[in-house]
Design an enzyme around this catalytic site. Structure first.
Site, PDB file in Angstrom:
ATOM      1  N   LYS A 100       1.094  -0.545   0.252  1.00  0.00           N
ATOM      2  CA  LYS A 100       0.099   0.511   0.447  1.00  0.00           C
ATOM      3  C   LYS A 100       0.936   1.599   0.398  1.00  0.00           C
ATOM      4  CE  LYS A 100      -3.811   1.614   0.578  1.00  0.00           C
ATOM      5  NZ  LYS A 100      -3.923   2.377  -0.556  1.00  0.00           N
ATOM      6  N   GLN A 121       7.184   3.996   3.793  1.00  0.00           N
ATOM      7  CA  GLN A 121       5.542   3.352   4.062  1.00  0.00           C
ATOM      8  C   GLN A 121       5.450   2.078   4.267  1.00  0.00           C
ATOM      9  OE1 GLN A 121       3.754   5.564   1.632  1.00  0.00           O
ATOM     10  NE2 GLN A 121       2.289   5.127   2.756  1.00  0.00           N
ATOM     11  N   LYS A 124       5.355   3.475   7.745  1.00  0.00           N
ATOM     12  CA  LYS A 124       3.996   4.287   8.517  1.00  0.00           C
ATOM     13  C   LYS A 124       3.295   3.597   8.554  1.00  0.00           C
ATOM     14  CE  LYS A 124       4.366   7.646   5.788  1.00  0.00           C
ATOM     15  NZ  LYS A 124       4.226   8.691   4.822  1.00  0.00           N
ATOM     16  N   LYS A 136       5.545   1.560  -3.153  1.00  0.00           N
ATOM     17  CA  LYS A 136       4.638   3.070  -3.773  1.00  0.00           C
ATOM     18  C   LYS A 136       5.922   3.374  -5.215  1.00  0.00           C
ATOM     19  CE  LYS A 136       4.743   7.680  -2.459  1.00  0.00           C
ATOM     20  NZ  LYS A 136       4.089   7.961  -1.195  1.00  0.00           N
ATOM     21  N   GLY A 175      -2.501   8.187  -4.509  1.00  0.00           N
ATOM     22  CA  GLY A 175      -2.212   9.619  -4.897  1.00  0.00           C
ATOM     23  C   GLY A 175      -0.568   9.984  -4.234  1.00  0.00           C
ATOM     24  N   ASP A 176      -0.528  10.875  -4.361  1.00  0.00           N
ATOM     25  CA  ASP A 176       1.126  10.984  -4.076  1.00  0.00           C
ATOM     26  C   ASP A 176       1.276  12.620  -5.416  1.00  0.00           C
ATOM     27  OD1 ASP A 176       3.382  10.976  -1.523  1.00  0.00           O
ATOM     28  OD2 ASP A 176       4.737  12.058  -3.743  1.00  0.00           O
ATOM     29  N   THR A 219      -4.175  13.646   5.500  1.00  0.00           N
ATOM     30  CA  THR A 219      -3.190  13.525   5.924  1.00  0.00           C
ATOM     31  C   THR A 219      -2.446  14.798   6.396  1.00  0.00           C
ATOM     32  OG1 THR A 219      -2.774  12.473   3.398  1.00  0.00           O
ATOM     33  CG2 THR A 219      -0.713  13.830   4.457  1.00  0.00           C
ATOM     34  N   ASN A 250      -2.355  19.214  -2.316  1.00  0.00           N
ATOM     35  CA  ASN A 250      -3.632  18.355  -1.271  1.00  0.00           C
ATOM     36  C   ASN A 250      -3.319  18.546   0.035  1.00  0.00           C
ATOM     37  OD1 ASN A 250      -3.712  15.303   0.130  1.00  0.00           O
ATOM     38  ND2 ASN A 250      -5.671  15.622  -0.502  1.00  0.00           N
ATOM     39  N   SER A 395      -7.084   5.715   3.827  1.00  0.00           N
ATOM     40  CA  SER A 395      -7.011   4.591   2.352  1.00  0.00           C
ATOM     41  C   SER A 395      -6.733   3.784   3.242  1.00  0.00           C
ATOM     42  CB  SER A 395      -5.883   4.962   1.787  1.00  0.00           C
ATOM     43  OG  SER A 395      -5.694   6.227   1.203  1.00  0.00           O
TER      44      SER A 395
HETATM   45  P1  NDP Z   1       0.559  17.839  -4.469  1.00  0.00           P
HETATM   46  O1  NDP Z   1       0.860  17.786  -5.902  1.00  0.00           O
HETATM   47  O2  NDP Z   1      -1.139  17.816  -4.152  1.00  0.00           O
HETATM   48  O3  NDP Z   1       1.091  19.095  -3.481  1.00  0.00           O
HETATM   49  C1  NDP Z   1       2.529  19.092  -3.968  1.00  0.00           C
HETATM   50  C2  NDP Z   1       3.315  20.669  -3.276  1.00  0.00           C
HETATM   51  O4  NDP Z   1       4.240  20.635  -3.450  1.00  0.00           O
HETATM   52  C3  NDP Z   1       2.587  21.512  -4.865  1.00  0.00           C
HETATM   53  O5  NDP Z   1       2.587  22.424  -4.552  1.00  0.00           O
HETATM   54  C4  NDP Z   1       4.357  21.562  -5.482  1.00  0.00           C
HETATM   55  O6  NDP Z   1       4.441  22.966  -6.471  1.00  0.00           O
HETATM   56  C5  NDP Z   1       4.842  21.358  -4.074  1.00  0.00           C
HETATM   57  N1  NDP Z   1       6.596  21.001  -4.498  1.00  0.00           N
HETATM   58  C6  NDP Z   1       6.682  19.913  -5.041  1.00  0.00           C
HETATM   59  N2  NDP Z   1       7.876  19.090  -5.499  1.00  0.00           N
HETATM   60  C7  NDP Z   1       8.870  20.510  -5.275  1.00  0.00           C
HETATM   61  C8  NDP Z   1       9.437  20.991  -4.946  1.00  0.00           C
HETATM   62  N3  NDP Z   1      10.363  19.874  -5.941  1.00  0.00           N
HETATM   63  N4  NDP Z   1       9.982  22.084  -4.735  1.00  0.00           N
HETATM   64  C9  NDP Z   1       8.793  22.599  -4.246  1.00  0.00           C
HETATM   65  N5  NDP Z   1       7.766  22.339  -4.484  1.00  0.00           N
HETATM   66  C10 NDP Z   1       7.161  21.154  -4.424  1.00  0.00           C
HETATM   67  O7  NDP Z   1       1.471  16.669  -3.678  1.00  0.00           O
HETATM   68  P2  NDP Z   1       0.993  16.177  -2.321  1.00  0.00           P
HETATM   69  O8  NDP Z   1       0.070  16.925  -0.999  1.00  0.00           O
HETATM   70  O9  NDP Z   1      -0.457  15.255  -2.040  1.00  0.00           O
HETATM   71  O10 NDP Z   1       1.965  15.616  -1.236  1.00  0.00           O
HETATM   72  C11 NDP Z   1       3.496  16.739  -0.850  1.00  0.00           C
HETATM   73  C12 NDP Z   1       3.933  15.686   0.507  1.00  0.00           C
HETATM   74  O11 NDP Z   1       3.382  14.491   1.285  1.00  0.00           O
HETATM   75  C13 NDP Z   1       4.744  14.981  -0.063  1.00  0.00           C
HETATM   76  O12 NDP Z   1       6.082  14.930   0.181  1.00  0.00           O
HETATM   77  C14 NDP Z   1       3.847  13.638  -0.065  1.00  0.00           C
HETATM   78  O13 NDP Z   1       4.599  12.914  -0.946  1.00  0.00           O
HETATM   79  C15 NDP Z   1       3.386  13.569   1.149  1.00  0.00           C
HETATM   80  N6  NDP Z   1       2.444  13.159   1.342  1.00  0.00           N
HETATM   81  C16 NDP Z   1       1.148  13.233   0.892  1.00  0.00           C
HETATM   82  C17 NDP Z   1       0.300  12.855   1.136  1.00  0.00           C
HETATM   83  C18 NDP Z   1      -1.489  12.228   0.525  1.00  0.00           C
HETATM   84  O14 NDP Z   1      -2.164  11.986   1.199  1.00  0.00           O
HETATM   85  N7  NDP Z   1      -1.644  13.155  -0.504  1.00  0.00           N
HETATM   86  C19 NDP Z   1       0.100  10.771   2.207  1.00  0.00           C
HETATM   87  C20 NDP Z   1       1.044  11.383   3.467  1.00  0.00           C
HETATM   88  C21 NDP Z   1       2.341  12.327   2.191  1.00  0.00           C
HETATM   89  P3  NDP Z   1       4.791  23.272  -7.899  1.00  0.00           P
HETATM   90  O15 NDP Z   1       2.662  22.836  -7.998  1.00  0.00           O
HETATM   91  O16 NDP Z   1       5.090  23.838  -8.122  1.00  0.00           O
HETATM   92  O17 NDP Z   1       5.525  21.517  -7.956  1.00  0.00           O
END
Ligand code: NDP
Length: 463
Positions: A100, A121, A124, A136, A175-176, A219, A250, A395
């Site tokens: 997962k 993961q 976690k 992943k 998603g991620d 999250t 997200n 999830s």
């Molecule tokens: P999204 O794609 O919804 O959002 C990611 C955000 O982070 C965007 O604002 C993006 O900006 C920014 N970002 C991504 N990469 C970079 C970078 N290299 N430098 C600067 N800004 C960056 O992703 P999520 O919100 O889902 O995920 C965010 C984090 O949370 C990740 O580390 C993910 O692994 C973690 N996570 C997410 C979960 C989930 O349920 N969604 C669960 C657990 C952890 P831009 O649009 O400009 O790229």
């Protein structure tokens, strides 16, 4: 009987040996090395008390994925030109349940990044108390700037290959970064078409086709619940706290929403182009605007400063030796964008400005040096694999609802999520104490997550 050397020396050498092997066998995967190093350092304390894990070579086995899939993803863009991306799925560990973990679509995606995420993961998912193994996957495909049709064609091609490896009892992606409701929809539609079955093979689905209420929020909400638990141990609460949040996807959006509900004042968010700082605070109305900007118009965060006049936009400057978002005065920080976004200098800036709590919404957002800086300062530090586990936990709740063919109410899912976050905090807190490092939730999370998986691996023999 063999000659005994002091146990701590032997364990230390052993851990160094395993780490050296990981680096030698997996060159050019620095994020994977970093994630393994952090966990192994914590496990020193466990190996001294439990030599059985060493003799069963649990460490050597847990760092090796059960299976790595890498595949070609060809698709046509809107100009009818052929594009080729690379797809991955890392099936890391299935000792306590089906694999997962999310799918990430981002140009930076490579094998090492996905292996670090899959490794994290495993621990976690174990902490969530639910029966889920770790995995992943993703692609170096960049959804930014692509039309909906291009994203759909890519997702369909990606799923043609992935479908043969996943299933509701085998491997359940979510998603991620770069994979939200739109992408999950396209992926699910294609899976259903290929397999002719409607099952809970992906989570984060739409509400009318098997999704769970609160999964999009989980999250971010979970991370804030975790922060509230950390504060409770110091008889404090979030109300009135100035909070820095990075990212605007997200996790960030729902972190900001829950912070507002609990009376805190979020003052920043960001994307890869830069940071916005709003000294008046991001209220519910401004958050709704950000959600529309990011989820519907798919625009850039710099527009916030045009819309809300007191806000300042600080563009990303790679020549700077620090990230300006972490140099703003605040009480709490919620890194919610990406890995290694807080370096040592950023950690020092946060501390200098009086930050007393860091709760990690993103995966591994702090470098090893930054983590050490927080631990040495004895602030409240909630590591990602504990603080952001609410997403995968929910999830897991979506999978339960799918199996039962039922949908729970918003209140029921939120209540379960809240209880799970409290339980995760308790596990981390109590485990840290039990292993002689009170307050160190990094050790608490790593050890707490490891024990359940390691014991299951012992029970299941050499597989
Ligand atoms: P999204 O794609 O919804 O959002 C990611 C955000 O982070 C965007 O604002 C993006 O900006 C920014 N970002 C991504 N990469 C970079 C970078 N290299 N430098 C600067 N800004 C960056 O992703 P999520 O919100 O889902 O995920 C965010 C984090 O949370 C990740 O580390 C993910 O692994 C973690 N996570 C997410 C979960 C989930 O349920 N969604 C669960 C657990 C952890 P831009 O649009 O400009 O790229």
């Amino acid at each position: 009987m063999s000659v005994m050397t002091p146990p701590n020396v032997r364990t230390g050498d052993y851990i160094e040996e395993v780490l050296t092997t990981v680096k030698a066998k997996n060159p050019a995967e620095p994020e994977f090395h970093q994630a393994v190093q952090e966990v192994l350092e914590s496990l020193r304390l466990v190996l001294q008390r439990h030599p059985e894990y060493r003799s069963a070579k649990i460490l050597e086995r847990i760092i090796e994925p059960e299976r790595v899939l890498m595949f070609r993803v060809p698709w046509f863009d809107d100009r009818n030109e052929i594009q080729v991306n690379r797809g991955f799925r890392i099936e890391m560990n299935s000792a306590i349940g089906p694999y997962k973990g999310g799918l990430r679509f981002h140009p930076s995606v490579n094998l090492g990044i996905l292996k670090f995420l899959a490794f994290e993961q495993v621990f976690k998912n174990s902490l969530t108390t639910l029966p889920m193994g770790g995995g992943k996957g993703g692609s170096d495909f960049d959804p930014k700037g692509k039309s909906d049709n291009e994203v759909m064609r890519f997702c369909q091609s990606f799923m043609i290959e992935l479908a043969r490896h996943i299933g509701p009892d085998t491997d359940v992606p979510a998603g991620d970064i770069g994979v939200g409701g739109r992408e999950i929809g396209f992926l699910f539609g294609q899976y259903k078409r290929i397999r002719n079955e409607f099952t809970g093979v992906l989570t984060g689905k739409g509400l009318t086709w098997g999704g769970s209420l609160i999964r999009p929020e989980a999250t971010g909400y979970g991370c804030v619940y975790f922060a509230a638990e950390m504060l409770k141990t110091r008889k404090d609460k979030l109300e009135g706290k100035l909070c820095l949040v990075s990212g605007s996807g997200n996790v960030s959006q729902y972190t900001i929403e829950k912070l507002l509900q609990l009376g805190a004042k979020p003052i920043t968010c960001s994307d890869s182009d830069g940071v916005i700082f709003d000294p008046d605070g991001i209220n519910q109305e401004k958050l709704a605007w950000v959600m529309e900007l990011k989820n519907v118009r798919r625009g850039r965060i710099r527009e916030y400063a045009d819309k809300f006049k007191k806000a300042v936009f600080m563009p990303t400057d790679i020549k700077l030796d620090h990230n300006p978002i972490w140099n703003i005065k605040a009480d709490c920080a919620f890194p919610s964008a990406t890995q290694n976004e807080i370096k040592k200098k950023d950690a020092e800036n946060l501390l200098k400005n009086g930050c007393k709590l860091v709760a990690e919404g993103a995966n591994m957002p702090s470098t090893l040096e930054a983590t050490k800086t927080f631990l040495d300062a004895n602030i409240l530090y909630g590591p990602a694999k504990a603080a952001n586990a609410g997403g995968v936990a929910t999830s897991g709740l979506e999978m339960s609802q799918n199996s039962q063919r039922l949908s729970w109410t918003r209140e029921e899912v939120d209540d379960r999520l809240h209880k799970i976050m409290i339980a995760i905090h308790n596990t981390c807190y109590e485990t840290a104490e039990k292993y002689g490092t009170p307050g160190n939730l990094v050790n608490g999370a790593n050890i707490g997550g490891f024990l359940k998986v390691a014991n299951a691996m012992l029970d299941q023999g050499l597989v």
